[in-house]
Design an enzyme around this catalytic site. Structure first.
Site, mmCIF file in Angstrom:
data_model
loop_
_atom_site.group_PDB
_atom_site.id
_atom_site.type_symbol
_atom_site.label_atom_id
_atom_site.label_comp_id
_atom_site.label_asym_id
_atom_site.label_seq_id
_atom_site.Cartn_x
_atom_site.Cartn_y
_atom_site.Cartn_z
ATOM 1 N N SER A 1 0.755 -1.208 0.038
ATOM 2 C CA SER A 1 -0.121 -0.133 0.040
ATOM 3 C C SER A 1 0.781 1.248 0.015
ATOM 4 O O SER A 1 1.841 1.345 0.842
ATOM 5 C CB SER A 1 -0.798 0.064 1.179
ATOM 6 O OG SER A 1 -1.861 -1.130 1.244
ATOM 7 N N HIS B 1 -3.399 1.400 -4.311
ATOM 8 C CA HIS B 1 -2.818 0.078 -5.094
ATOM 9 C C HIS B 1 -3.145 0.394 -6.488
ATOM 10 O O HIS B 1 -4.137 0.631 -6.896
ATOM 11 C CB HIS B 1 -3.155 -1.055 -4.680
ATOM 12 C CG HIS B 1 -2.747 -1.743 -3.484
ATOM 13 N ND1 HIS B 1 -1.802 -2.748 -3.477
ATOM 14 C CD2 HIS B 1 -2.995 -1.502 -2.179
ATOM 15 C CE1 HIS B 1 -1.501 -2.872 -2.453
ATOM 16 N NE2 HIS B 1 -2.054 -2.218 -1.452
ATOM 17 N N SER C 1 -1.683 -8.978 4.263
ATOM 18 C CA SER C 1 -1.099 -9.452 2.941
ATOM 19 C C SER C 1 -0.011 -10.373 3.227
ATOM 20 O O SER C 1 0.227 -10.850 4.421
ATOM 21 C CB SER C 1 -0.687 -8.164 2.206
ATOM 22 O OG SER C 1 0.127 -7.508 2.830
#
Ligand code: HPA
Length: 289
Positions: A35, A66, A224
């Site tokens: 990010s 993103h 993530s």
């Protein structure tokens, strides 16, 4: 469905074939930009940019901060492929779908994976803006039975390792950890090191959850990375992971602060340059080894 029925070996081959018609260079390094950290791709020269939308079967990144491109080119003397924008389970994709581009980049020829991400600081000694080398992770979706490798284990991945029961104890390459510490010293960056906790999101964590993560040995938390590193370990990548601490976490019922995505993006953009310089130098080291 949790299992990976869509991104078969044949589909990965098809995507690789499509990309190789547009890009003749063979990337050695694959980079996934977290990010607000997509700016790394701007340091790449002789760029070829392929929007995800142009690639057959490729998902789209739906998250603010993103972009959605594969960027090929030269970074400090080596050919790289950057994912400018990644996929998260909270966007509605399976962990297998989120992580499958790792296989694409491996099949394109990359042998080293650099993952970057924004994360909340679980370790009380960490400050906002710190960069943490990921030495290991706690993969909560995996522990709950949601592993991107669930389902048929295509033996053709044996070319790239690919065992049914892959070891992940050294998923983050030890030599790379040591090298990155040297690079950081050269730049006078006070690098942290720790355990990244991968959670499903999209909620930020409760106070009880953050306190649990700390008891379990976690230092940073995000949504993530862990599924990508799992697939990377399976297909034989050597991996380096860097987490940028973009916010504090809640650990006290008296705090009024709550993490917000705008802070994550703001801090990422503020510190992106420092992180990018570390990666740029690290790539130079790979070139010489
Ligand atoms: N929690 C989870 N994911 C995150 C955070 C956080 O505090 N900050 C950036 N990504």
């Amino acid at each position: 469905a949790i299992t990976n029925r869509f991104y078969t070996y044949e589909r990965v081959e098809e995507i690789v074939g499509f990309i190789q018609k547009l890009v003749t260079i063979k990337p050695e390094i694959a980079i996934i930009c977290g990010s607000g950290l997509g700016g790394l791709a701007e340091l790449v020269t002789d760029k070829i940019v392929i929007p995800y939308a142009d690639i057959p079967h490729f998902p789209r990144s739906t998250v603010v901060g993103h972009r959605s491109n594969l960027v090929f080119g030269n970074l400090n003397g080596l050919y790289v492929v950057c994912m400018q924008g990644r996929f998260h389970p909270y966007e509605g994709y399976t962990t297998a779908t989120c992580a499958f581009p790792v296989r694409v980049m491996r099949m394109l020829g990359a042998h080293t994976l650099i993952v970057t991400c924004a994360a909340g600081g679980v370790n009380k000694d960490f400050s906002v803006g710190d960069i943490m080398l990921i030495k290991d992770h706690l993969n909560f979706p995996n522990l709950a039975g949601n592993n991107p490798l669930i389902g048929h284990n295509d033996e053709r991945y044996y070319l790239f390792s690919g065992p049914r029961f892959p070891p992940v104890g050294h998923a983050y390459d030890r030599a790379y950890l040591l090298k990155m510490k040297e690079v950081a010293k050269k730049h006078n960056v006070d690098l942290r090191e720790g355990v990244y906790c991968g959670l499903g999101g999209p909620c930020y964590e409760t106070i009880a959850e953050i306190n649990m993560l700390r008891i379990l040995g976690g230092d940073a938390v995000g949504m993530s990375t862990v599924h990508e590193v799992t697939l990377a370990a399976h297909c034989g990548f050597r991996t380096l992971g860097l987490a940028l601490i973009t916010n504090k976490c809640l650990w006290d019922y008296n705090t009024t602060y709550e993490p917000v995505h705008e802070d994550v993006i703001r801090i990422s953009e503020l510190k992106a340059n420092e992180l990018q310089q570390l990666i740029f130098d690290f790539v130079g080291f790979i070139k010489d080894h």
